[in-house]
Design a protein around this motif. Structure first.
Motif, PDB file in Angstrom:
ATOM      1  N   TYR A   1       1.709   2.863  -3.237  1.00 24.75           N
ATOM      2  CA  TYR A   1       0.603   3.649  -3.775  1.00 24.75           C
ATOM      3  C   TYR A   1       0.386   4.913  -3.170  1.00 24.75           C
ATOM      4  N   SER A   2       0.544   4.982  -1.694  1.00 19.19           N
ATOM      5  CA  SER A   2       0.613   6.295  -1.165  1.00 19.19           C
ATOM      6  C   SER A   2       1.209   6.004   0.336  1.00 19.19           C
ATOM      7  N   SER A   3       2.049   7.132   0.453  1.00 17.88           N
ATOM      8  CA  SER A   3       2.810   6.979   1.715  1.00 17.88           C
ATOM      9  C   SER A   3       2.161   7.178   3.115  1.00 17.88           C
ATOM     10  N   SER A   4       0.867   7.679   2.726  1.00 18.66           N
ATOM     11  CA  SER A   4       0.078   7.676   3.924  1.00 18.66           C
ATOM     12  C   SER A   4      -0.462   6.107   4.518  1.00 18.66           C
ATOM     13  N   PHE A   5      -0.194   5.326   3.861  1.00 19.35           N
ATOM     14  CA  PHE A   5      -0.618   3.943   4.272  1.00 19.35           C
ATOM     15  C   PHE A   5       0.353   3.691   5.710  1.00 19.35           C
TER      16      PHE A   5
ATOM     17  N   SER B   1      -9.038  -2.036   1.682  1.00 16.44           N
ATOM     18  CA  SER B   1      -8.528  -0.452   1.454  1.00 16.44           C
ATOM     19  C   SER B   1      -7.716  -0.754   0.017  1.00 16.44           C
TER      20      SER B   1
ATOM     21  N   GLY C   1       0.896  -1.250   0.013  1.00 11.78           N
ATOM     22  CA  GLY C   1       0.029   0.036  -0.050  1.00 11.78           C
ATOM     23  C   GLY C   1       0.795   1.366  -0.020  1.00 11.78           C
ATOM     24  N   SER C   2       2.028   1.116   0.624  1.00 15.95           N
ATOM     25  CA  SER C   2       2.655   2.516   0.675  1.00 15.95           C
ATOM     26  C   SER C   2       3.371   2.780  -0.609  1.00 15.95           C
TER      27      SER C   2
ATOM     28  N   TYR D   1      -3.355   6.777   9.443  1.00 17.97           N
ATOM     29  CA  TYR D   1      -4.148   5.919   8.534  1.00 17.97           C
ATOM     30  C   TYR D   1      -4.266   4.583   9.201  1.00 17.97           C
TER      31      TYR D   1
ATOM     32  N   SER E   1       1.064   5.852   7.786  1.00 13.24           N
ATOM     33  CA  SER E   1       1.181   7.001   8.892  1.00 13.24           C
ATOM     34  C   SER E   1       0.367   6.385  10.189  1.00 13.24           C
TER      35      SER E   1
ATOM     36  N   VAL F   1      -7.910   1.156  -3.341  1.00 13.14           N
ATOM     37  CA  VAL F   1      -7.249   1.972  -4.043  1.00 13.14           C
ATOM     38  C   VAL F   1      -6.913   1.902  -5.258  1.00 13.14           C
TER      39      VAL F   1
END
Length: 325
Positions: free
Chosen positions: A38-42, A291, A35-36, A47, A44, A295
């Motif tokens: 696709y998005s660094s917020s995964f 999730s 997931g990270s 999240y 955080s 995405v």
């Protein structure tokens, strides 16, 4: 109980399925890493807390499903028991302060009543669980459609429902997570420290042997279905509080994920073996998978196919394992 029977009921508790739990947590880490990409917020904290909050609704429902699967049964009434709990709790809020105060227990009680009826059908009438729970699901659907006239319910969630689902109480931790933790703690205590829990494992291994050892198998099966219904309805109450109101078919998305979460965590779908920590891992894994699939813009039918394949694969795996014992 005889010494031999007591020993039989303890075996599943000692044989903790550590490998499936470790595999599930390894898959959780893998999903977070994927997931990270696709998005660094995964990765955080915000999240992760949000995903645990979303997982808590499924976790409450999956707790009841685990009880049923440990018996070697299945509960297909989950979708509309969840919806009924949400709708009835929301409907109670229309009756003033007293209705708002009783909304949560009333919704849970409705689910427990439906689970109790299913349990009577399975335990005393010897109707296959798949048939009686599917029939209960259709009956609940018909009752709720008749109640709403086929339209979206107009009733809103009570303040208590909203607080349980969206509020915070301790160090900013969402109440929904605390509710799941409390339900999970009660489930662990019941399964590992009580006669009820030992009997559930024993019935799942061999109901006739549990009966001969002195266990009240019919009452225990009936009680397990009632608890499953209550927890499914409680999950619906939390979902209604999260969304602000109930909705038609809001429980449809929780049947296969609940089953998949339980079997992914190592609970044998044939009954008799399982560990609640595995169910926790399975719930988090399924939530993260949902999730990531969202995405990746995987359609709903694709997610259902994935859940179905997981259940079939675990059935084959545990079916062979049990046959070899």
């Amino acid at each position: 109980m005889t010494a031999e029977a007591s020993q039989t009921t303890r075996v599943p508790l000692r044989e903790r399925p550590n490998l499936p739990i470790l595999v599930s947590f390894a898959c959780i880490v893998l999903l977070l890493l994927v997931g990270s990409l696709y998005s660094s917020s995964f990765l955080s904290p915000e999240y992760l807390v949000q995903q645990l909050k979303v997982a808590s609704f499924l976790g409450v429902i999956a707790t009841g499903m685990m009880l049923i699967i440990l018996l070697g049964q299945i509960d297909l009434s989950i979708p509309w028991v969840v919806t009924t709990g949400a709708m009835m709790a929301s409907a109670a809020t229309a009756y003033g302060p007293l209705g708002e105060a009783l909304a949560v227990p009333f919704g849970i009680l409705c689910g427990a009543a439906m689970g109790l009826i299913s349990g009577i059908g399975v335990a005393y009438l010897r109707i296959p669980a798949m048939i009686v729970t599917l029939a209960m699901n259709v009956i609940a659907q018909g009752l709720m459609v008749a109640y709403t006239g086929g339209f979206s319910p107009a009733d809103s969630a009570s303040p208590a429902m909203r607080w349980l689902a969206t509020g915070t109480l301790v160090f900013g931790v969402p109440n929904a997570i605390l509710v799941w933790a409390a339900v999970g703690a009660l489930a662990v205590f019941a399964l590992t420290r009580t006669t009820f829990g030992r009997a559930i494992y024993a019935i799942g291994n061999r109901e006739s042997a549990a009966y001969l050892s002195g266990a009240a198998t019919q009452r225990l099966v009936m009680a397990a279905f009632a608890i499953s219904g209550a927890l499914a309805a409680f999950g619906g109450v939390l979902l209604a509080g999260y969304a602000g109101k109930a909705a038609q078919s809001m429980g449809d998305a929780y049947l296969l994920p609940a089953i998949a979460a339980v079997v992914l965590g190592g609970t044998s779908i044939l009954g008799g073996r399982g560990n609640y920590m595995g169910t926790v891992a399975g719930v988090i894994l399924v939530t993260l998978l949902q999730s990531i699939l969202s995405v990746m813009q995987i359609a709903e039918f694709g997610r259902q196919i994935i859940y179905g394949l997981v259940i079939v694969a675990m059935l084959l795996l545990y079916g062979r394992a049990k046959a070899l014992r």
